[in-house]
Each structure stands twice: as structure tokens, then as C-alpha cells.
Design an enzyme around this catalytic site. Structure first.
Site, PDB file in Angstrom:
ATOM      1  N   HIS A  26      -0.864  -7.906   6.048  1.00  0.00           N
ATOM      2  CA  HIS A  26      -0.650  -6.869   7.055  1.00  0.00           C
ATOM      3  C   HIS A  26      -1.746  -6.960   8.110  1.00  0.00           C
ATOM      4  CE1 HIS A  26       1.566  -5.304   3.526  1.00  0.00           C
ATOM      5  NE2 HIS A  26       2.447  -4.995   4.451  1.00  0.00           N
ATOM      6  N   TRP A 162      10.347   2.259  10.162  1.00  0.00           N
ATOM      7  CA  TRP A 162      11.375   1.718   9.275  1.00  0.00           C
ATOM      8  C   TRP A 162      12.353   2.812   8.859  1.00  0.00           C
ATOM      9  CZ3 TRP A 162       6.175   1.845   8.168  1.00  0.00           C
ATOM     10  CH2 TRP A 162       5.758   2.737   7.168  1.00  0.00           C
TER      11      TRP A 162
END
Length: 194
Positions: A26, A162
Site C-alpha cells: 500500500h 470502494w
């Protein structure tokens, strides 16, 4: 001594191409990797929302769906869902019903950190109290699904990127989340079919 958690790296067709330490994937150049999202419902059809802990690397302090995470190499995603629900929310529940087998997204935080995930979506129904783990979860909130979904789609609720993409797809499954028909595990990307 604990070993570092690894995630499964995937290609654009959903085939596993290796693994990498979770802490390394990430960043500004996040590779596509296998993850999951889950939505926990109670028997009244309310969805459990969570506010991500303030010290999380990605989207700290942001409200989102019930639980997200990464299957370990060799771990079926539905087992990963149940493992993380236990760890993050103290919930012991089965089954985890597959809803959106091929959901994928890429999102960039204001600081440039990227989430890039092939992220099947699951539903879990519970009738137990929630015990949030402060390492993962800052707050929880139960909300009627219809109110939540409309709030997300109308831009009235600030929610993770998301989740914002998943809600319209979930609404297409019907108005009552408790009656959504599970998808076939055969529709999962190859890396998730274990």
C-alpha cells in the site's frame, strides 16, 4: 515471534502471480492484489458500518462497510472474511455468502497512497453483539440498509471509495439484503478459487 502477513498479487485476469508483505503493497505504486469486502447484516436488515481506526495507513478514520481485508496465500476468501470478522469485530458467524465475485477497484488518497484490489464482496448475517478491536475499528454503527444505500448514492454519506462503488452493485441484487441470492464460487477470479 510473528511472521509478517503476506497478500496474493494478481494479474489483470485474476491469476495469482506471487505474494508480497502486506506492509509493502500500500503505497504510491500499489500492485493489484487479492482482497475482500464484507457487509454484516442483522436479522432486521440493518447493515453494520465501521469507522476505520485513525492510525490505519489507508483511509484512516473513514466510515466504510463492515470489514475488509486480505486472504492469506492459500486461504479461501470466505474463510478470510470470517477470520477478520472475528479479529476486528469479535463476531463468530457463518456462512459468508459471495455476492460480487469479480469486484475490483483502484482509489488514490490525497497523499498519493493507492488501494488497488481485486475484491470479491460477501454478506454475513449475525445476531450477536459486536466487540470492535480498537487496533482496527474506531466506531461502529448499525443503519437500515435502505437508508444507508440511498445516503451513499445521493452523496449524503461520506464513505470509503470502494464502498461507494459497491453499494449500487449490491442494490441491483434487490431491495432486501437478507434475500440476495449468493453468486457461484466458480465466478471468482482464479486466484480466489481455492
Amino acid at each position: 515471534m510473528t511472521t509478517e502477513e503476506h497478500v496474493v498479487l494478481v494479474d489483470g485476469a485474476g491469476h495469482a502471480i506471487g505474494t508480497a508483505p502486506k506492509t509493502s503493497v500500500h503505497g504510491h505504486e500499489t500492485p493489484l492484489h487479492l482482497a475482500f469486502s464484507s457487509y454484516v447484516f442483522d436479522h432486521e436488515g440493518r447493515v453494520l458500518l465501521t469507522r476505520r481506526a485513525d492510525h490505519k495507513v489507508t483511509w484512516p478514520g473513514v466510515w466504510t462497510n463492515s470489514c475488509c481485508g486480505h486472504p492469506l496465500p492459500g486461504e479461501p476468501p470466505e474463510r478470510a472474511v470470517l477470520r477478520r470478522l472475528s479479529y476486528e469485530l469479535g463476531l463468530r458467524a457463518e456462512p459468508a455468502d459471495l455476492l460480487l465475485p469479480t469486484f475490483a477497484y483502484r482509489a488514490v488518497m490525497p497523499n498519493g497512497i493507492v488501494e488497488h484490489e481485486l475484491c470479491p464482496v460477501y454478506r454475513v448475517t449475525v445476531d450477536a453483539p459486536v466487540a470492535p478491536n480498537p487496533e482496527e475499528v474506531g466506531e461502529v454503527l448499525w443503519m437500515p440498509w435502505k437508508e444507508f444505500a440511498e445516503g451513499v448514492q445521493n452523496g449524503l454519506l461520506a464513505i470509503s471509495p470502494w464502498c461507494r462503488e459497491q453499494v449500487p452493485l449490491l442494490k441491483e441484487l434487490g431491495s432486501d439484503p437478507l434475500t440476495w441470492h449468493p453468486a457461484s464460487a466458480a465466478d471468482l477470479p482464479p486466484a480466489a478459487r481455492l
